[in-house]
Motif scaffolding. Structure first.
Motif, PDB file in Angstrom:
ATOM      1  N   ALA A 256       0.778  -1.123  -0.146  1.00  0.00           N
ATOM      2  CA  ALA A 256       0.075  -0.050  -0.117  1.00  0.00           C
ATOM      3  C   ALA A 256       0.789   1.246  -0.069  1.00  0.00           C
ATOM      4  O   ALA A 256       0.526   2.196  -0.685  1.00  0.00           O
ATOM      5  CB  ALA A 256      -0.868  -0.049   1.181  1.00  0.00           C
ATOM      6  N   ALA A 257       1.822   1.277   0.951  1.00  0.00           N
ATOM      7  CA  ALA A 257       3.043   2.347   0.857  1.00  0.00           C
ATOM      8  C   ALA A 257       3.483   2.510  -0.752  1.00  0.00           C
ATOM      9  O   ALA A 257       3.716   3.745  -1.231  1.00  0.00           O
ATOM     10  CB  ALA A 257       4.076   2.070   1.814  1.00  0.00           C
ATOM     11  N   ASP A 258       3.900   1.591  -1.304  1.00  0.00           N
ATOM     12  CA  ASP A 258       4.457   1.612  -2.731  1.00  0.00           C
ATOM     13  C   ASP A 258       3.371   2.270  -3.490  1.00  0.00           C
ATOM     14  O   ASP A 258       3.630   3.238  -4.501  1.00  0.00           O
ATOM     15  CB  ASP A 258       4.867   0.243  -3.302  1.00  0.00           C
ATOM     16  CG  ASP A 258       6.123  -0.449  -2.652  1.00  0.00           C
ATOM     17  OD1 ASP A 258       6.724   0.045  -1.789  1.00  0.00           O
ATOM     18  OD2 ASP A 258       6.491  -1.415  -3.186  1.00  0.00           O
ATOM     19  N   HIS A 259       2.340   1.772  -3.440  1.00  0.00           N
ATOM     20  CA  HIS A 259       1.110   2.395  -4.222  1.00  0.00           C
ATOM     21  C   HIS A 259       0.934   3.911  -4.022  1.00  0.00           C
ATOM     22  O   HIS A 259       0.631   4.802  -4.885  1.00  0.00           O
ATOM     23  CB  HIS A 259      -0.397   1.583  -4.188  1.00  0.00           C
ATOM     24  CG  HIS A 259      -0.116   0.352  -4.683  1.00  0.00           C
ATOM     25  ND1 HIS A 259      -0.217  -0.009  -6.221  1.00  0.00           N
ATOM     26  CD2 HIS A 259      -0.368  -0.989  -4.130  1.00  0.00           C
ATOM     27  CE1 HIS A 259      -0.104  -1.241  -6.305  1.00  0.00           C
ATOM     28  NE2 HIS A 259      -0.238  -2.018  -5.205  1.00  0.00           N
ATOM     29  N   LEU A 260       0.940   4.042  -2.824  1.00  0.00           N
ATOM     30  CA  LEU A 260       0.753   5.688  -2.384  1.00  0.00           C
ATOM     31  C   LEU A 260       1.980   6.380  -2.782  1.00  0.00           C
ATOM     32  O   LEU A 260       1.566   7.560  -3.544  1.00  0.00           O
ATOM     33  CB  LEU A 260       0.962   5.789  -0.827  1.00  0.00           C
ATOM     34  CG  LEU A 260       0.832   7.270  -0.335  1.00  0.00           C
ATOM     35  CD1 LEU A 260      -0.453   7.838  -0.616  1.00  0.00           C
ATOM     36  CD2 LEU A 260       0.969   7.174   1.375  1.00  0.00           C
ATOM     37  N   LEU A 261       3.076   5.900  -2.893  1.00  0.00           N
ATOM     38  CA  LEU A 261       4.357   6.690  -3.460  1.00  0.00           C
ATOM     39  C   LEU A 261       3.946   6.953  -5.052  1.00  0.00           C
ATOM     40  O   LEU A 261       4.285   8.083  -5.330  1.00  0.00           O
ATOM     41  CB  LEU A 261       5.601   5.957  -3.262  1.00  0.00           C
ATOM     42  CG  LEU A 261       6.255   6.197  -1.683  1.00  0.00           C
ATOM     43  CD1 LEU A 261       7.431   5.177  -1.543  1.00  0.00           C
ATOM     44  CD2 LEU A 261       6.620   7.662  -1.589  1.00  0.00           C
ATOM     45  N   HIS A 262       3.506   5.880  -5.800  1.00  0.00           N
ATOM     46  CA  HIS A 262       3.399   6.096  -7.038  1.00  0.00           C
ATOM     47  C   HIS A 262       2.257   7.073  -7.471  1.00  0.00           C
ATOM     48  O   HIS A 262       2.339   7.500  -8.524  1.00  0.00           O
ATOM     49  CB  HIS A 262       3.034   4.504  -7.683  1.00  0.00           C
ATOM     50  CG  HIS A 262       4.570   3.873  -7.988  1.00  0.00           C
ATOM     51  ND1 HIS A 262       5.572   4.073  -8.568  1.00  0.00           N
ATOM     52  CD2 HIS A 262       4.781   2.407  -7.031  1.00  0.00           C
ATOM     53  CE1 HIS A 262       6.467   3.215  -8.715  1.00  0.00           C
ATOM     54  NE2 HIS A 262       6.022   2.237  -7.554  1.00  0.00           N
TER      55      HIS A 262
ATOM     56  N   MET B  75       1.628   9.485  -5.484  1.00  0.00           N
ATOM     57  CA  MET B  75       1.906  10.922  -5.601  1.00  0.00           C
ATOM     58  C   MET B  75       2.908  11.384  -6.574  1.00  0.00           C
ATOM     59  O   MET B  75       2.764  12.350  -6.963  1.00  0.00           O
ATOM     60  CB  MET B  75       2.932  10.799  -4.089  1.00  0.00           C
ATOM     61  CG  MET B  75       2.063  10.746  -2.647  1.00  0.00           C
ATOM     62  SD  MET B  75       3.243  10.517  -1.384  1.00  0.00           S
ATOM     63  CE  MET B  75       2.259  10.733  -0.142  1.00  0.00           C
ATOM     64  N   ALA B  76       3.817  10.577  -7.008  1.00  0.00           N
ATOM     65  CA  ALA B  76       4.497  10.747  -8.330  1.00  0.00           C
ATOM     66  C   ALA B  76       3.712  11.157  -9.292  1.00  0.00           C
ATOM     67  O   ALA B  76       4.077  12.134  -9.905  1.00  0.00           O
ATOM     68  CB  ALA B  76       5.503   9.712  -8.471  1.00  0.00           C
ATOM     69  N   ALA B  77       2.573  10.368  -9.610  1.00  0.00           N
ATOM     70  CA  ALA B  77       1.710  10.589 -10.710  1.00  0.00           C
ATOM     71  C   ALA B  77       0.881  12.040 -10.664  1.00  0.00           C
ATOM     72  O   ALA B  77       0.906  12.896 -11.402  1.00  0.00           O
ATOM     73  CB  ALA B  77       0.760   9.430 -11.262  1.00  0.00           C
ATOM     74  N   GLY B  78       0.330  12.044  -9.305  1.00  0.00           N
ATOM     75  CA  GLY B  78      -0.554  13.177  -9.138  1.00  0.00           C
ATOM     76  C   GLY B  78       0.036  14.489  -8.871  1.00  0.00           C
ATOM     77  O   GLY B  78      -0.526  15.502  -9.251  1.00  0.00           O
ATOM     78  N   LEU B  79       1.361  14.560  -8.239  1.00  0.00           N
ATOM     79  CA  LEU B  79       2.132  15.670  -7.930  1.00  0.00           C
ATOM     80  C   LEU B  79       3.049  16.277  -8.837  1.00  0.00           C
ATOM     81  O   LEU B  79       3.885  16.972  -8.824  1.00  0.00           O
ATOM     82  CB  LEU B  79       2.549  15.771  -6.432  1.00  0.00           C
ATOM     83  CG  LEU B  79       1.566  15.179  -5.535  1.00  0.00           C
ATOM     84  CD1 LEU B  79       2.240  14.791  -4.215  1.00  0.00           C
ATOM     85  CD2 LEU B  79       0.755  16.477  -5.122  1.00  0.00           C
TER      86      LEU B  79
END
Length: 171
Positions: A17-23, A25-29
């Motif tokens: 879930a943390a990996d998905h959160l980072l990805h 963030m990378a895409a959205g920000l």
């Protein structure tokens, strides 16, 4: 890693879930080139996985802090929670796919060195690494280090499997 870092604690319960959160963030920000995104295990009364983002400059950090807070990703605090983050986002990470030599892996990413579990010496530069498209090095003494294990045919694979079997899955 840069001194310009933020920790985001979204109460995430596991590494996937943390990996998905980072990805996300990378895409959205639209995180800039040179960003490192790491996971950190938080122990205590409420175990969880926090994420950190390290950026190449101070102005980028201030902008990102505002954007993370506005987007509601979780509690945002300055700095890193610890010095041993597991890197998910790092320069060259997306290029680490398929099979490549250790030399190619090191040349095309921010990874500083590869270690092989159970051996005192690093692998040779021509040793083939089967990435399984999942390469998660960790910070160790200011260097990004990928732990690997021997695999079939004299190859190596990253120690962390992309789809690990949960403990006690057969019970």
């Amino acid at each position: 890693m840069t001194p310009y870092a933020l920790t985001v604690d979204a109460g995430t319960g596991d590494l996937r879930a943390a990996d998905h959160l980072l990805h996300a963030m990378a895409a959205g920000l639209a995180l800039p080139e040179g960003t490192f995104g790491c996971t950190h295990l938080v122990r205590g009364d409420r175990p969880r996985v926090a994420v950190s983002l390290s950026l190449p400059s101070r102005p980028l950090l201030d902008t990102l802090r505002e954007r993370l807070t506005a987007a509601g990703y979780g509690a945002v605090t300055p700095g890193l929670p610890d010095a041993v983050g597991r890197a998910v986002l790092y320069p060259g990470a997306t290029a680490l796919t398929g099979t490549m030599t250790v030399a190619e892996l090191l040349a095309s990413s921010a990874i500083d060195r590869v270690t092989v579990l159970g051996t005192p010496e690093p692998p040779g530069p021509e040793t083939r690494m089967v990435t399984r498209d999942h390469v998660r090095p960790q910070w160790q003494r200011d260097g990004l280090v990928l732990a690997a294990t021997p695999a079939m045919g004299g190859t190596l694979v990253p120690f962390e499997a992309p789809d690990p079997t949960p403990c006690c899955a057969d019970h």
